[in-house]
Write a protein that holds these residues in place. Structure first.
Motif, PDB file in Angstrom:
ATOM      1  N   ALA A 139      49.686  46.308  55.602  1.00 22.57           N
ATOM      2  CA  ALA A 139      49.163  45.510  56.711  1.00 22.57           C
ATOM      3  C   ALA A 139      48.518  44.224  56.207  1.00 22.57           C
ATOM      4  CB  ALA A 139      48.155  46.339  57.509  1.00 22.57           C
ATOM      5  N   LEU A 140      47.807  44.300  55.081  1.00 23.47           N
ATOM      6  CA  LEU A 140      47.198  43.100  54.514  1.00 23.47           C
ATOM      7  C   LEU A 140      48.252  42.115  54.040  1.00 23.47           C
ATOM      8  CD1 LEU A 140      44.251  44.646  52.448  1.00 23.47           C
ATOM      9  CD2 LEU A 140      44.049  43.199  54.479  1.00 23.47           C
ATOM     10  N   ALA A 141      49.334  42.650  53.470  1.00 21.03           N
ATOM     11  CA  ALA A 141      50.391  41.771  52.960  1.00 21.03           C
ATOM     12  C   ALA A 141      50.999  40.924  54.073  1.00 21.03           C
ATOM     13  CB  ALA A 141      51.472  42.596  52.277  1.00 21.03           C
ATOM     14  N   LYS A 142      51.022  41.449  55.290  1.00 20.23           N
ATOM     15  CA  LYS A 142      51.612  40.721  56.407  1.00 20.23           C
ATOM     16  C   LYS A 142      50.757  39.544  56.855  1.00 20.23           C
ATOM     17  CE  LYS A 142      54.244  44.641  58.209  1.00 20.23           C
ATOM     18  NZ  LYS A 142      54.448  45.564  59.342  1.00 20.23           N
ATOM     19  N   LEU A 143      49.503  39.485  56.375  1.00 22.62           N
ATOM     20  CA  LEU A 143      48.670  38.334  56.695  1.00 22.62           C
ATOM     21  C   LEU A 143      49.089  37.104  55.912  1.00 22.62           C
ATOM     22  CD1 LEU A 143      45.148  40.008  56.783  1.00 22.62           C
ATOM     23  CD2 LEU A 143      46.638  39.443  58.697  1.00 22.62           C
ATOM     24  N   GLY A 144      49.874  37.297  54.876  1.00 21.77           N
ATOM     25  CA  GLY A 144      50.357  36.199  54.052  1.00 21.77           C
ATOM     26  C   GLY A 144      51.628  36.638  53.376  1.00 21.77           C
ATOM     27  N   LYS A 145      51.821  36.221  52.127  1.00 22.84           N
ATOM     28  CA  LYS A 145      52.971  36.679  51.368  1.00 22.84           C
ATOM     29  C   LYS A 145      52.706  38.098  50.881  1.00 22.84           C
ATOM     30  CE  LYS A 145      54.109  32.027  49.795  1.00 22.84           C
ATOM     31  NZ  LYS A 145      54.313  31.150  48.615  1.00 22.84           N
ATOM     32  N   PRO A 146      53.744  38.872  50.578  1.00 19.47           N
ATOM     33  CA  PRO A 146      53.534  40.231  50.071  1.00 19.47           C
ATOM     34  C   PRO A 146      52.713  40.208  48.795  1.00 19.47           C
ATOM     35  CG  PRO A 146      55.816  39.892  50.673  1.00 19.47           C
ATOM     36  CD  PRO A 146      55.155  38.555  50.759  1.00 19.47           C
ATOM     37  N   PRO A 147      51.824  41.210  48.619  1.00 16.85           N
ATOM     38  CA  PRO A 147      51.026  41.274  47.392  1.00 16.85           C
ATOM     39  C   PRO A 147      51.921  41.266  46.169  1.00 16.85           C
ATOM     40  CG  PRO A 147      50.217  42.864  48.995  1.00 16.85           C
ATOM     41  CD  PRO A 147      51.518  42.317  49.539  1.00 16.85           C
ATOM     42  N   GLY A 148      51.476  40.543  45.156  1.00 16.34           N
ATOM     43  CA  GLY A 148      52.288  40.428  43.955  1.00 16.34           C
ATOM     44  C   GLY A 148      52.078  41.542  42.971  1.00 16.34           C
ATOM     45  N   GLY A 149      51.222  42.489  43.263  1.00 15.47           N
ATOM     46  CA  GLY A 149      50.974  43.573  42.318  1.00 15.47           C
ATOM     47  C   GLY A 149      49.989  44.551  42.896  1.00 15.47           C
ATOM     48  N   GLY A 150      49.512  45.386  42.013  1.00 19.01           N
ATOM     49  CA  GLY A 150      48.531  46.396  42.426  1.00 19.01           C
ATOM     50  C   GLY A 150      49.206  47.703  42.720  1.00 19.01           C
ATOM     51  N   GLY A 151      48.846  48.739  41.995  1.00 18.35           N
ATOM     52  CA  GLY A 151      49.432  50.054  42.225  1.00 18.35           C
ATOM     53  C   GLY A 151      48.347  51.083  42.376  1.00 18.35           C
ATOM     54  N   GLY A 152      48.711  52.307  42.650  1.00 13.53           N
ATOM     55  CA  GLY A 152      47.724  53.356  42.811  1.00 13.53           C
ATOM     56  C   GLY A 152      46.790  53.042  43.953  1.00 13.53           C
ATOM     57  N   ALA A 153      45.505  53.012  43.658  1.00 16.73           N
ATOM     58  CA  ALA A 153      44.516  52.784  44.696  1.00 16.73           C
ATOM     59  C   ALA A 153      44.262  51.311  44.935  1.00 16.73           C
ATOM     60  CB  ALA A 153      43.204  53.473  44.321  1.00 16.73           C
TER      61      ALA A 153
ATOM     62  N   ALA B 291      44.605  39.615  42.807  1.00 15.48           N
ATOM     63  CA  ALA B 291      43.915  38.337  42.966  1.00 15.48           C
ATOM     64  C   ALA B 291      44.803  37.336  43.686  1.00 15.48           C
ATOM     65  CB  ALA B 291      43.491  37.810  41.588  1.00 15.48           C
ATOM     66  N   SER B 292      46.114  37.335  43.356  1.00 18.23           N
ATOM     67  CA  SER B 292      47.003  36.396  44.030  1.00 18.23           C
ATOM     68  C   SER B 292      47.131  36.723  45.505  1.00 18.23           C
ATOM     69  CB  SER B 292      48.389  36.424  43.372  1.00 18.23           C
ATOM     70  OG  SER B 292      48.945  37.722  43.435  1.00 18.23           O
ATOM     71  N   ALA B 293      47.154  38.015  45.847  1.00 17.45           N
ATOM     72  CA  ALA B 293      47.232  38.392  47.252  1.00 17.45           C
ATOM     73  C   ALA B 293      45.971  37.984  47.994  1.00 17.45           C
ATOM     74  CB  ALA B 293      47.440  39.896  47.388  1.00 17.45           C
ATOM     75  N   THR B 294      44.830  37.977  47.297  1.00 16.70           N
ATOM     76  CA  THR B 294      43.602  37.527  47.922  1.00 16.70           C
ATOM     77  C   THR B 294      43.733  36.066  48.321  1.00 16.70           C
ATOM     78  OG1 THR B 294      42.379  39.040  46.507  1.00 16.70           O
ATOM     79  CG2 THR B 294      41.104  37.342  47.613  1.00 16.70           C
ATOM     80  N   ASP B 295      44.376  35.261  47.471  1.00 15.27           N
ATOM     81  CA  ASP B 295      44.604  33.868  47.829  1.00 15.27           C
ATOM     82  C   ASP B 295      45.452  33.770  49.093  1.00 15.27           C
ATOM     83  OD1 ASP B 295      43.198  32.896  45.640  1.00 15.27           O
ATOM     84  OD2 ASP B 295      44.954  32.998  44.344  1.00 15.27           O
ATOM     85  N   HIS B 296      46.498  34.618  49.193  1.00 16.21           N
ATOM     86  CA  HIS B 296      47.365  34.582  50.371  1.00 16.21           C
ATOM     87  C   HIS B 296      46.582  34.932  51.629  1.00 16.21           C
ATOM     88  CE1 HIS B 296      50.426  34.017  47.512  1.00 16.21           C
ATOM     89  NE2 HIS B 296      50.655  35.283  47.202  1.00 16.21           N
ATOM     90  N   VAL B 297      45.727  35.960  51.536  1.00 17.06           N
ATOM     91  CA  VAL B 297      44.952  36.364  52.704  1.00 17.06           C
ATOM     92  C   VAL B 297      44.009  35.255  53.120  1.00 17.06           C
ATOM     93  CG1 VAL B 297      43.245  38.001  53.571  1.00 17.06           C
ATOM     94  CG2 VAL B 297      45.153  38.814  52.191  1.00 17.06           C
ATOM     95  N   ALA B 298      43.338  34.640  52.108  1.00 16.99           N
ATOM     96  CA  ALA B 298      42.418  33.560  52.431  1.00 16.99           C
ATOM     97  C   ALA B 298      43.161  32.396  53.058  1.00 16.99           C
ATOM     98  CB  ALA B 298      41.689  33.111  51.167  1.00 16.99           C
TER      99      ALA B 298
END
Length: 582
Positions: free
Chosen positions: A492-506, A511-518
């Motif tokens: 759901a967060l990824a849809k606010l911008g570009k898909p998250p570029g990483g992050g697994g598990g929990a 950090a790049s996805a945070t830029d997209h959300v902002a």
């Protein structure tokens, strides 16, 4: 603060030293001896002094075993949590040879001859529950020359228990008459990539599932110096490749263990030894969610060494005789990481596992270990435990963090129960004087992390991760849910911008996805800003319609401001092991 009761003695291929020490010395450089939990002791010896050590290792030692009530057992026989079983003393040993009795009566006294006679008795070596010593076994312990090239991890029985190049393993410590089978889960002899520094490789594996089993011991089998860590992810849904029986190795940087495999199950990092679970708990295997797994190995090859093969992995010891409780792993920590260069002590903003999340617990949890994890810039890490506005002893604390000496650390007895409504606060500090660029959150060795992987029981599948959403731009909101809920929140967060570029598990976002959300929220963000002082409210997640169902279910919860207001932990004497903010 340590008194040797007599000259070290040798017999039956063993060397023994008997010492006495106050449980709490109030020397700030001494660890307090905790009641009833294992603590790591390092040891080494040589033939002459001063000289190079000819053998060394470390052991997990329970110094005051009468508090086996924490484990729910004495002499490996099952008992319900909270029980206070009697201590089994060494036959013929006096108080000096029985730390439990000595602690109870203030120390007591005994002749060295009495102690020596008791310790050299054959019965002692058959049952060591009542006394704690450090020992080595000359005839079976191969040891390791202390040349600085690699670590040797030698158990008290002389066997290799992980680290270095692997080798022999300790006999499994299981409940009385408990049948145990060993199973190796290994990479299929792959060639480590030489065209890049960071490589994440995964392979799907299917473990026995004709019934439910309990894993009672885990042992990392690292066979290459290029390994950064190893993880065994449980798959919530069967991966098609695993069902088809394919053993294909695939790149898995930024995707956890691959499609549908995001639940942390077993891990190894440098410095970790064999992991035994208490006799009343086990790690589930053979059910839905614990049949299909993905073995992930992170290789760090900065020198681009060619032609190196590897078949590292884990040795799992499991039993069909189910124990009373399943073990769970809770992930907490901070992902909003942006560390400026050339700073000797840079602290992150505190991440919160709030009372609104722990209130979802249906019952109290018994915490076994803290697995504190950062990368190579890590300086210190701390998880505070707050209850009713008062700070308890830390749930996890490393004032002097070293990436090469990670471990699952004991939890003080006073902090070992997590109640509904408790608060956990985690923060990390870093030394970036070796860097000329900003270091952010990520999975590469040159990136950084700030996590505490908490082992506890009974397992709650709806409480696998708990952290405030700083990395998504809103620390006023926290995530606390199952692996499936975590994955859905990420999507759901990824849809606010570009898909998250990483992050697994929990992980929620990178950090790049945070830029997209902002960016999606119309906010500018300077990636080099010190997050510890940066204006925290970048995004109002509570106002995002697509996240409303998660707030309704409780998988997303608001962080009460009062969770950050508490009476600090009151130490009765100074202690360097407590990594309080400096």
């Amino acid at each position: 603060d340590v008194t040797l009761l007599g000259a070290p003695i040798s017999g039956d291929g063993r060397t023994l030293a008997v010492v006495t020490r106050p449980l709490k010395t109030c020397d700030p450089w001494d660890w307090p001896i905790m009641v009833g939990v294992p603590q790591t002791v390092s040891w080494a010896y040589g033939r002459n002094w001063p000289s190079q050590h000819i053998m060394r290792g470390n052991n997990a030692v329970v110094f005051v075993p009468e508090a086996d009530r924490l484990w729910g057992a004495t002499n490996a026989s099952a008992a319900p949590p909270g029980a206070t079983p009697a201590v089994t003393p060494v036959p013929g040993a006096s108080a000096a040879a029985n730390p439990a009795a000595a602690a109870a009566d203030g120390g007591g006294g005994s002749s060295v001859a009495d102690v020596n006679e008791a310790l050299l008795a054959p019965k002692y070596f058959a049952n060591k529950r009542g006394v704690t010593v450090l020992e080595d076994v000359d005839d079976v312990g191969k040891g390791h020359v202390d040349d600085g090239d690699e670590e040797s991890h030698v158990a008290s029985d002389g066997s290799d228990v992980g680290g270095g190049s692997g080798g022999r393993h300790m006999p499994t410590v299981a409940a009385a008459s408990e049948p145990v089978t060993e199973l190796d889960v290994l990479m299929p002899n792959i060639t480590i990539p030489d065209n890049q520094t960071t490589s994440y490789l995964c392979v799907y594996v299917t473990l026995p599932h004709d019934r439910k089993y309990h894993i009672v011991r885990t042992l990392g089998l690292p066979k290459s110096r290029l390994i950064h860590h190893m993880l065994l992810y449980a798959c919530e849904d069967p991966p098609p490749a695993a069902i088809a029986g394919r053993k294909d190795v695939f790149a898995c940087l930024g995707i956890g263990g691959g499609e549908g495999c995001t639940t942390f199950h077993v891990g190894w990092a440098p410095g970790q030894d064999v992991g035994d679970f208490p006799p009343t708990v086990g790690l589930p295997m053979g059910e839905r969610g614990s049949t299909y797994f993905s073995l992930q190995v992170h290789y760090n090859n900065p020198e681009r060494i060619s032609g190196t093969s590897d078949d590292s992995g884990f040795r799992l010891s499991y039993t069909p005789r189910l124990r009373p409780y399943d073990v769970g792993v809770l992930t907490i920590g901070q992902q909003a990481i942006s560390i400026p260069p050339e700073i000797p002590n840079f602290g992150l903003r505190t991440n919160v596992c709030p009372s609104t999340c722990t209130s979802r617990l249906k019952e109290p949890l018994r915490v076994l270990f803290s697995g504190l994890h950062m990368h190579t810039l890590g300086r210190s890490i701390l998880t505070r435990h707050i209850r009713n506005g008062t700070e308890l002893p830390p749930l996890g604390s490393k004032r002097f963090y070293d990436f090469n000496f990670q471990s699952f650390d004991p939890v003080p007895l006073d902090s070992s129960i997590l109640l509904p409504g408790d608060v956990l606060l985690t923060t990390c500090s870093y030394d970036s004087t070796s860097r000329t660029n900003t270091t952010r959150y990520g999975e590469s060795t040159t990136d950084e992390m700030c996590y505490n992987f908490i082992s506890y029981y009974p397992r709650d599948p709806n409480f696998m991760g708990c952290m405030s959403m700083d990395a998504a731009g809103d620390p006023r909101v926290a995530m606390c849910g199952s692996s499936e809920e975590v994955a859905a929140i990420r999507a759901a967060l990824a849809k606010l911008g570009k898909p998250p570029g990483g992050g697994g598990g929990a992980a929620i976002t990178t950090a790049s996805a945070t830029d997209h959300v902002a960016g999606a929220a119309g906010m500018a963000r300077d990636g080099t800003t010190n997050l510890a002082v940066q204006k925290p409210h970048i995004v109002n997640l509570s106002a995002v319609p697509s996240l409303a169902p998660f707030f309704k279910s409780g998988a997303l919860a608001r962080v009460p401001p009062s969770d950050l207001q508490y009476k600090p932990y009151s130490k009765d004497c100074a202690s360097m092991w407590y990594a309080a903010a400096e």
